[in-house]
Design a protein around this motif. Structure first.
Motif, PDB file in Angstrom:
ATOM      1  N   ASP A 169      24.408  13.293  48.953  1.00 11.54           N
ATOM      2  CA  ASP A 169      25.458  12.335  48.597  1.00 11.54           C
ATOM      3  C   ASP A 169      24.970  10.891  48.601  1.00 11.54           C
ATOM      4  O   ASP A 169      25.769   9.963  48.596  1.00 11.54           O
ATOM      5  N   LEU A 170      23.655  10.709  48.574  1.00 15.82           N
ATOM      6  CA  LEU A 170      23.102   9.354  48.638  1.00 15.82           C
ATOM      7  C   LEU A 170      22.571   8.861  47.304  1.00 15.82           C
ATOM      8  O   LEU A 170      22.064   7.731  47.225  1.00 15.82           O
ATOM      9  N   GLY A 171      22.678   9.677  46.262  1.00 17.78           N
ATOM     10  CA  GLY A 171      22.027   9.300  45.020  1.00 17.78           C
ATOM     11  C   GLY A 171      20.518   9.337  45.195  1.00 17.78           C
ATOM     12  O   GLY A 171      19.976  10.170  45.922  1.00 17.78           O
ATOM     13  N   VAL A 172      19.831   8.410  44.512  1.00 21.16           N
ATOM     14  CA  VAL A 172      18.363   8.345  44.585  1.00 21.16           C
ATOM     15  C   VAL A 172      17.991   6.953  45.088  1.00 21.16           C
ATOM     16  O   VAL A 172      17.693   6.058  44.296  1.00 21.16           O
ATOM     17  N   PRO A 173      18.026   6.748  46.399  1.00 20.04           N
ATOM     18  CA  PRO A 173      17.731   5.408  46.931  1.00 20.04           C
ATOM     19  C   PRO A 173      16.265   5.044  46.772  1.00 20.04           C
ATOM     20  O   PRO A 173      15.377   5.901  46.826  1.00 20.04           O
ATOM     21  N   ALA A 191      13.550  19.901  38.224  1.00 22.55           N
ATOM     22  CA  ALA A 191      14.021  20.655  37.075  1.00 22.55           C
ATOM     23  C   ALA A 191      15.026  19.857  36.259  1.00 22.55           C
ATOM     24  O   ALA A 191      15.362  20.253  35.140  1.00 22.55           O
ATOM     25  N   TYR A 192      15.498  18.759  36.805  1.00 25.72           N
ATOM     26  CA  TYR A 192      16.485  17.902  36.168  1.00 25.72           C
ATOM     27  C   TYR A 192      15.826  16.543  35.954  1.00 25.72           C
ATOM     28  O   TYR A 192      15.501  15.842  36.919  1.00 25.72           O
ATOM     29  N   PHE A 193      15.614  16.171  34.702  1.00 26.45           N
ATOM     30  CA  PHE A 193      14.885  14.933  34.429  1.00 26.45           C
ATOM     31  C   PHE A 193      15.567  13.737  35.069  1.00 26.45           C
ATOM     32  O   PHE A 193      14.932  12.715  35.355  1.00 26.45           O
ATOM     33  N   GLU A 194      16.881  13.855  35.310  1.00 27.63           N
ATOM     34  CA  GLU A 194      17.648  12.713  35.801  1.00 27.63           C
ATOM     35  C   GLU A 194      17.142  12.194  37.147  1.00 27.63           C
ATOM     36  O   GLU A 194      17.208  10.989  37.410  1.00 27.63           O
ATOM     37  N   SER A 195      16.655  13.074  38.009  1.00 25.52           N
ATOM     38  CA  SER A 195      16.267  12.650  39.358  1.00 25.52           C
ATOM     39  C   SER A 195      15.132  11.629  39.328  1.00 25.52           C
ATOM     40  O   SER A 195      15.225  10.559  39.931  1.00 25.52           O
ATOM     41  N   ALA A 196      14.046  11.952  38.641  1.00 27.11           N
ATOM     42  CA  ALA A 196      12.925  11.017  38.556  1.00 27.11           C
ATOM     43  C   ALA A 196      13.279   9.817  37.695  1.00 27.11           C
ATOM     44  O   ALA A 196      12.785   8.711  37.939  1.00 27.11           O
ATOM     45  N   MET A 308      27.051  12.105  31.104  1.00 20.87           N
ATOM     46  CA  MET A 308      28.033  12.030  32.183  1.00 20.87           C
ATOM     47  C   MET A 308      29.082  13.137  32.105  1.00 20.87           C
ATOM     48  O   MET A 308      29.903  13.282  33.011  1.00 20.87           O
ATOM     49  N   LEU A 309      29.072  13.921  31.033  1.00 21.25           N
ATOM     50  CA  LEU A 309      30.077  14.971  30.866  1.00 21.25           C
ATOM     51  C   LEU A 309      29.695  16.205  31.676  1.00 21.25           C
ATOM     52  O   LEU A 309      28.535  16.605  31.713  1.00 21.25           O
ATOM     53  N   TYR A 310      30.694  16.801  32.296  1.00 22.33           N
ATOM     54  CA  TYR A 310      30.503  18.060  33.025  1.00 22.33           C
ATOM     55  C   TYR A 310      31.512  19.053  32.457  1.00 22.33           C
ATOM     56  O   TYR A 310      32.634  19.165  32.931  1.00 22.33           O
ATOM     57  N   SER A 602      24.735  23.185  37.237  1.00 21.10           N
ATOM     58  CA  SER A 602      24.182  22.649  38.478  1.00 21.10           C
ATOM     59  C   SER A 602      23.801  21.176  38.398  1.00 21.10           C
ATOM     60  O   SER A 602      23.205  20.636  39.331  1.00 21.10           O
ATOM     61  N   ARG A 603      24.137  20.510  37.285  1.00 18.93           N
ATOM     62  CA  ARG A 603      23.889  19.075  37.192  1.00 18.93           C
ATOM     63  C   ARG A 603      24.831  18.326  38.133  1.00 18.93           C
ATOM     64  O   ARG A 603      25.937  18.772  38.420  1.00 18.93           O
ATOM     65  N   ARG A 604      24.405  17.145  38.590  1.00 20.94           N
ATOM     66  CA  ARG A 604      25.203  16.343  39.533  1.00 20.94           C
ATOM     67  C   ARG A 604      25.551  15.014  38.865  1.00 20.94           C
ATOM     68  O   ARG A 604      25.001  13.955  39.176  1.00 20.94           O
ATOM     69  N   THR A 605      26.455  15.093  37.908  1.00 23.27           N
ATOM     70  CA  THR A 605      26.737  13.958  37.025  1.00 23.27           C
ATOM     71  C   THR A 605      27.223  12.691  37.726  1.00 23.27           C
ATOM     72  O   THR A 605      26.948  11.594  37.218  1.00 23.27           O
ATOM     73  N   PRO A 606      27.943  12.746  38.864  1.00 19.92           N
ATOM     74  CA  PRO A 606      28.388  11.480  39.460  1.00 19.92           C
ATOM     75  C   PRO A 606      27.256  10.507  39.782  1.00 19.92           C
ATOM     76  O   PRO A 606      27.478   9.298  39.830  1.00 19.92           O
ATOM     77  N   TYR A 607      26.036  11.038  39.970  1.00 18.73           N
ATOM     78  CA  TYR A 607      24.918  10.174  40.334  1.00 18.73           C
ATOM     79  C   TYR A 607      24.137   9.676  39.114  1.00 18.73           C
ATOM     80  O   TYR A 607      23.178   8.923  39.262  1.00 18.73           O
ATOM     81  N   TYR A 608      24.544  10.093  37.904  1.00 18.23           N
ATOM     82  CA  TYR A 608      23.783   9.757  36.705  1.00 18.23           C
ATOM     83  C   TYR A 608      24.240   8.458  36.037  1.00 18.23           C
ATOM     84  O   TYR A 608      23.688   8.075  34.997  1.00 18.23           O
TER      85      TYR A 608
END
Length: 613
Positions: A169-173, A191-196, A308-310, A602-608
């Motif tokens: 729940d911290l996003g990517v600090p 596996a999710y490009f969004e993290s990096a 941002m769509l889920y 399994s995407r976590r769109t609120p952090y994107y």
């Protein structure tokens, strides 16, 4: 303890780092005490460590000893694996409860004693207890010379930890340190490009990557390094726990995707290595500023809003019927500026491929041609020459392709210089086997050459045809931007076609350990194209030119959903031969352990949100 410690040392000589240092001098902007001072290259270490399940105290003692060994050998940053204090497999919250700790807490304090003593930094994975909520997290902590700095809670989890760990729940600090800006991703995050990507947009220089990987997570790292211009220090395990085998191959990657160091691969349980190992490499802060990171400034967030769509668990627009498709991917040496000569080549190659299929009692469903198919690339042509070759979308090229599609009874994807009013576009059009247009896409991420004459397109689109299913189009440099393929995944593209004109100006060939993948990547496989396919979980067909004085690289290819665990097989054409690469693939793969459906669920769109601002 140290009698069991095997040191795998790859301390790169500074002279060997010359190829990684860009021309010019970069000043350090990452910490107050170093502003205006040029940081020197420094040693980093990935600890390939295998904790024992349910033995937290013993694990911590041994981990501290190995971290200190790395510090004594000069490492200024040490990364240890995911869940390195406890082991990985726990049935539920009660099973892991005796072994969790707060962050900061006892374990971070003990690590802090070492980082203070050696003026260094450590990142390590552990099971965290939140003291206020009593929730548990699969987390990692960063500790430095002054003690605890910060933590990351895993955003994208695998099934095993879902039984006890709350979603991160911290996003990517992003953490500013004396050696650069550091961020943490953990295992499945890759596996999710969004993290990096979120890390890169925060200005990160080094991505610390604790993992317990059997292949998928670490195979994605060359792409994450290249896409974002980041150093990556990956620490994995090399043994088997509760039947789950982790393959080692801890590695250090440069911001251009060069593998600086790699530990041995423990390909299966018979090759498991229980003893810890330290892998060393050199990071040069002058490479924090690099061409890959500069590409971030050319992103187009206005096009990425669909990220941002889920749309889950219900999505009535998705295709639920797999299609068995046979595709022809065409590569040839273009005669630049000569539509007549290129038409002859295209017709000859397609006709030969169709006839061969007929002799084998088969047919082709779709043909993909390179970017700007009938003019060839416009890299050096004058603006006047480009304009003379432009035509409306329903012009001569459209008529030629429609007739070819009808004659050959195959859908065709082709590129052209499209003229619309007073604007020119680098466009791709797909026609069905009746010669009717199914869809048109205008390149949205222009190359430097394109920018001389082309207007950028304004949308990323997915098209549909009964015989093909749903598919998306990208062109050339679009593949550099993982957001583009990500949007096509959200729009439920079953496959992606990429007309390209690649001569090595971006990306690089695949250099993961060849035995990491159950189905081997062929020679000439390209990291960025593979990342588009796996990142979107959509089969990806890339048609490229070869030859000319520009040295177009060929290697037209099919990239697939999961060669790593043996689902399917990538295919790559030669680098120096005119040919039609014929490939077969079955879209969607609804029964496989990981597919587009599971990716999107399994995407976590609120952090994107930062990706679309």
């Amino acid at each position: 303890m140290h009698a069991k410690l095997r040191l795998f040392t790859l301390c790169l000589a500074l002279a060997g780092m010359v190829t990684l240092i860009l021309a010019g001098t970069m000043t350090n902007t990452v910490s107050a005490q170093n502003r205006g001072n040029k940081l020197q290259p420094f040693k980093v270490a990935a600890i390939q460590f295998n904790p024992i399940l349910n033995e937290r105290d013993k694990n911590v003692d041994e981990l501290l000893s190995i971290i200190e060994q790395a510090f004594k050998n000069g490492a200024k940053l040490v990364v240890a694996p995911e869940m390195s204090t406890t082991g990985y497999y726990y049935r539920d919250r009660e099973a892991i409860r005796p072994f969790v700790d707060t962050i900061p807490g006892t374990i971070t304090k003990r690590v802090g004693n070492l980082t203070s003593k050696y003026n260094a930094y450590a990142v390590f994975g552990m099971a965290e207890k939140d003291a206020r909520t009593d929730l548990f997290y699969n987390a990692a902590a960063l500790v430095g010379p002054a003690g605890y700095i910060g933590k990351y809670r895993k955003t994208h989890q695998w099934e095993t930890e879902e039984h006890w760990a709350a979603w991160g729940d911290l996003g990517v600090p992003v953490f500013t340190t004396g050696i650069g800006r550091i961020d943490i991703n953990i295992c499945m995050d890759s596996a999710y490009f969004e993290s990096a990507r979120l890390a890169a947009l925060g200005g990160v220089d080094i991505l610390a990557f604790p993992t317990n990987s059997s292949a998928q997570a670490i195979a994605a790292l060359p792409a994450r390094a290249q896409q974002n211009g980041l150093y990556i220090v990956s620490a994995n395990r090399s043994n088997t726990e509760n039947g789950f085998h982790m393959i080692g191959a801890s590695a250090i990657w440069s911001p251009t995707g060069v593998k600086l160091a790699e530990a041995p691969l423990a390909a299966d349980k018979s090759k498991a290595v229980a003893e810890p190992m330290i892998l060393y490499g050199i990071i040069d802060p002058q490479a924090y500023k690099n061409k890959n990171k500069q590409i971030l400034a050319t992103r187009r967030p206005e096009l990425y809003k669909d990220l941002m769509l889920y749309i889950a668990p219900w999505d009535y627009t998705k295709n639920t019927i797999p299609h068995d498709l046979r595709a022809g991917i065409v590569q040839y040496e273009p005669v630049v500026g000569d539509k007549t000569a290129n038409k002859a080549k295209v017709a000859r190659l397609i006709s030969a491929a169709v006839e061969q299929a007929r002799r084998e009692n088969n047919s082709l469903d779709i043909i993909v041609l390179p970017e700007l198919s009938l003019t060839g690339p416009m890299d050096k042509q004058s603006i006047a020459a480009v304009k003379s070759l432009a035509e409306p979308a329903d012009g001569g090229s459209a008529g030629f392709m429609a007739e070819l599609a009808k004659t050959s009874q195959v859908a065709i994807v082709y590129g052209l210089i499209e003229q619309a009013g007073n604007k020119l576009y680098n466009a791709a059009i797909v026609v069905d086997k009746a010669g009717s247009e199914i869809g048109k896409y205008r390149k949205t991420h222009l190359s430097d050459s394109d920018k001389r004459w082309a207007t950028a397109g304004d949308r990323l689109a997915v098209f549909s045809a009964p015989e093909l299913g749903k598919f998306g189009l990208l062109i050339g440099e679009d593949a550099l931007y993982p957001e583009a393929a990500g949007v096509l995944a959200v729009k439920r593209a079953d496959f992606i076609a990429i007309p390209a004109a690649w001569h090595g100006q971006y990306g690089s060939y695949m250099t993961i350990h060849p035995d990491m993948s159950a189905n081997k990547y062929p020679a000439g496989s390209m990291v960025i194209w593979d990342a588009a396919a796996i990142g979107a979980q959509a089969y990806t067909l890339v048609a490229n030119f070869m030859g000319t004085t520009a040295g177009y690289s060929g290697h037209s290819s099919l990239y697939t959903l999961d060669p790593l665990y043996g689902l399917d097989q990538p295919a790559v054409a030669a680098g120096d031969k005119e040919e039609v690469l014929v490939v077969n693939f079955k879209t969607i793969q609804p029964q496989w352990w990981f597919n587009q459906e599971k990716l999107l669920l399994s995407r976590r769109t609120p952090y994107y949100v930062p990706l679309v601002q």
